[in-house]
Scaffold this motif. Structure first.
Motif, mmCIF file in Angstrom:
data_model
loop_
_atom_site.group_PDB
_atom_site.id
_atom_site.type_symbol
_atom_site.label_atom_id
_atom_site.label_comp_id
_atom_site.label_asym_id
_atom_site.label_seq_id
_atom_site.Cartn_x
_atom_site.Cartn_y
_atom_site.Cartn_z
ATOM 1 N N UNK A 169 6.475 -0.972 6.789
ATOM 2 C CA UNK A 169 7.619 -0.394 6.082
ATOM 3 C C UNK A 169 8.817 -1.352 6.149
ATOM 4 N N UNK A 170 9.029 -1.924 7.321
ATOM 5 C CA UNK A 170 10.136 -2.871 7.493
ATOM 6 C C UNK A 170 9.946 -4.079 6.577
ATOM 7 N N UNK A 171 8.711 -4.529 6.518
ATOM 8 C CA UNK A 171 8.390 -5.676 5.660
ATOM 9 C C UNK A 171 8.717 -5.353 4.199
ATOM 10 N N UNK A 172 8.373 -4.139 3.801
ATOM 11 C CA UNK A 172 8.618 -3.729 2.414
ATOM 12 C C UNK A 172 10.126 -3.710 2.120
ATOM 13 N N UNK A 173 10.880 -3.185 3.066
ATOM 14 C CA UNK A 173 12.340 -3.143 2.862
ATOM 15 C C UNK A 173 12.882 -4.571 2.721
ATOM 16 N N UNK A 176 11.309 -7.167 1.739
ATOM 17 C CA UNK A 176 10.881 -7.723 0.443
ATOM 18 C C UNK A 176 11.791 -7.223 -0.669
ATOM 19 N N UNK A 177 12.118 -5.926 -0.603
ATOM 20 C CA UNK A 177 13.004 -5.357 -1.623
ATOM 21 C C UNK A 177 14.400 -5.977 -1.558
#
Lengths: 183, 250
Positions: A172-176, A178-179
């Motif tokens: 989830x942290x990675x996704x944030x 990336x965003x």
């Protein structure tokens, strides 16, 4: 209090215990620092806090278990080195100080490879991540708690549950990030 | 465990310096030729370092607060007397307030439950609010839950078929029903989590106890609270206080 019991209780992640330990040597350190280095009290507080953070991180990472000195000696030794660093950065290099430093107990201070800007971005992303993910990651990576300890502290069934959650939280942290175009 | 999780384990062990011998050498050989792996290592390293950096800042903030409190406690003597009078007056008012509140609360388990109730935080936080198009179904449901749109959250949770997230979905549906004061449905779901869950059974006990109190089922609430006290969990202290407040006699 015996050295061992102090160390064990310090590893309990109890804020009251951290505060107690901080206050335990704070006044002695201040008197010693002001007298020895002829510094302002605010500078002495800043150095004491830096020394305390390094001390905390070394205890949590288990690097301090083999040291022969007690907590107070260790804290003061880090503080002394920090004062010398400060003096050096002010271009007041004194070779005698280097010799003194070599006789002090060694400590390891973690330096970060990434830029402060990127680290700040991760910090912001962590706050967006919210609870309990932020707590799980903080306890594991900074406070160096084991999966078993986190399960106990945060009321999860067992270590594998925490491991599973930690993996999801990191994704989830990675996704944030990336965003936010950090990656 | 998925292939992706295995890969992540290996990357993490490498970053944390836990790989040794031939495994470490093989990994480093792979790193030299695999740009994607290098990129993943870089990403994970930033996340781990960033978490440590954030932890360090939090600790420094905590120490600075200790210093601030010390400064407050060492005010000049001239201001101390009026400060003491002020504090004394505040304490008297607080005690009076507490006695009134406590008496009224003791008579009402429903009010007690309301006083102790805080919604359980959304697991993933509100990280991506505002970019709804990129959210997974689960994240959308979580966002609805976090913004207290409980019926909409339930509708969204019910459509999910993530078999590996079943416990999480059931727990948050139960929380949503509790948010709507639908005690019957939340009871069924909390019981499922308590009986079969691995992640949230303790949390489910706490919230079910609050649901029972609000539904005037004091005896059932007390049994769960006693369990929580005995288990020495983060809910132990609150459970113990709540048990005393409801004055439950088995």
């Amino acid at each position: 209090m015996a050295k061992g019991s102090l160390f064990i209780s310090f590893q309990l992640d109890d804020e009251k215990e951290i505060e107690r330990l901080y206050n335990l040597y704070r006044d002695q350190f201040m008197s010693w620092a002001v007298k020895t280095f002829d510094c302002e009290r605010d500078d002495a507080v800043e150095i004491y806090q830096q020394a305390f953070v390094i001390f905390y991180e070394n205890v949590k990472s288990g690097k301090l278990t083999s040291i022969e000195s007690n907590c107070k000696t260790y804290l003061f030794a880090i503080g002394k080195n920090k004062f010398y660093e400060k003096i050096r950065s002010g271009n007041r290099h004194n070779p005698i100080e280097d010799v003194i430093m070599q006789s002090e107990p060694e400590y390891e201070e973690e330096k970060f490879d990434n830029s402060e800007e990127k680290l700040d971005a991760v910090e912001k992303a962590l706050s967006k991540l919210g609870s309990p993910c932020r707590e799980i990651l903080m306890k594991y990576y900074y406070q160096k708690n084991s999966m078993e300890e986190i399960a106990k502290l945060m009321d999860y069934k067992n270590a594998s549950t925490v491991k599973n959650l930690k993996y999801k939280c990191l994704q989830r942290l990675k996704k944030i990030l990336q965003e936010e175009r950090i990656f | 465990m998925s292939i992706e999780e295995n890969k992540y384990d290996l990357i993490e062990d490498y970053i944390l310096g836990k790989l040794e011998g031939s495994v470490k050498k093989d990994f480093e050989d792979l790193l030299r030729v695999d740009a994607e792996l290098r990129s993943s290592v870089k990403e994970y390293k930033l996340m781990i370092e960033g978490t440590r950096y954030s932890g360090r800042k939090k600790l420094i903030g905590f120490l600075q607060n200790i210093e601030k409190n010390r400064s407050k406690n060492s005010r000049p003597a001239g201001t101390m007397r009026s400060l003491y009078y002020g504090i004394a007056a505040a304490i008297i008012l607080l005690i009076a307030f507490y006695v009134v509140i406590d008496n009224s609360l003791q008579k009402s388990p429903v009010k007690l439950a309301e006083a102790y109730y805080e919604p359980y935080p959304a697991l993933y936080g509100s990280a991506t609010r505002g970019v709804e198009n990129n959210l997974t179904e689960l994240e959308q449901a979580m966002n609805l839950y976090e913004s207290a749109q409980y019926q909409a959250a339930i509708d969204r949770f019910q459509k999910l078929d993530n078999t590996d997230q079943q416990e999480l979905i059931i727990f948050y549906m139960a929380n949503s029903y509790l948010g709507l004061d639908n005690f019957n449905d939340c009871e069924v779901l909390y019981r499922t989590v308590i009986d079969t869950g691995e992640i949230f059974p303790t949390q489910a006990k706490w919230y079910l106890a609050l649901a029972y109190l609000q539904d005037k089922k004091t005896e059932q609430a007390a049994k769960l609270l006693q369990d929580l006290v005995a288990k020495n969990s983060e809910y132990s202290e609150k459970s113990s206080k709540l048990l005393k407040s409801i004055n439950y006699q088995p």
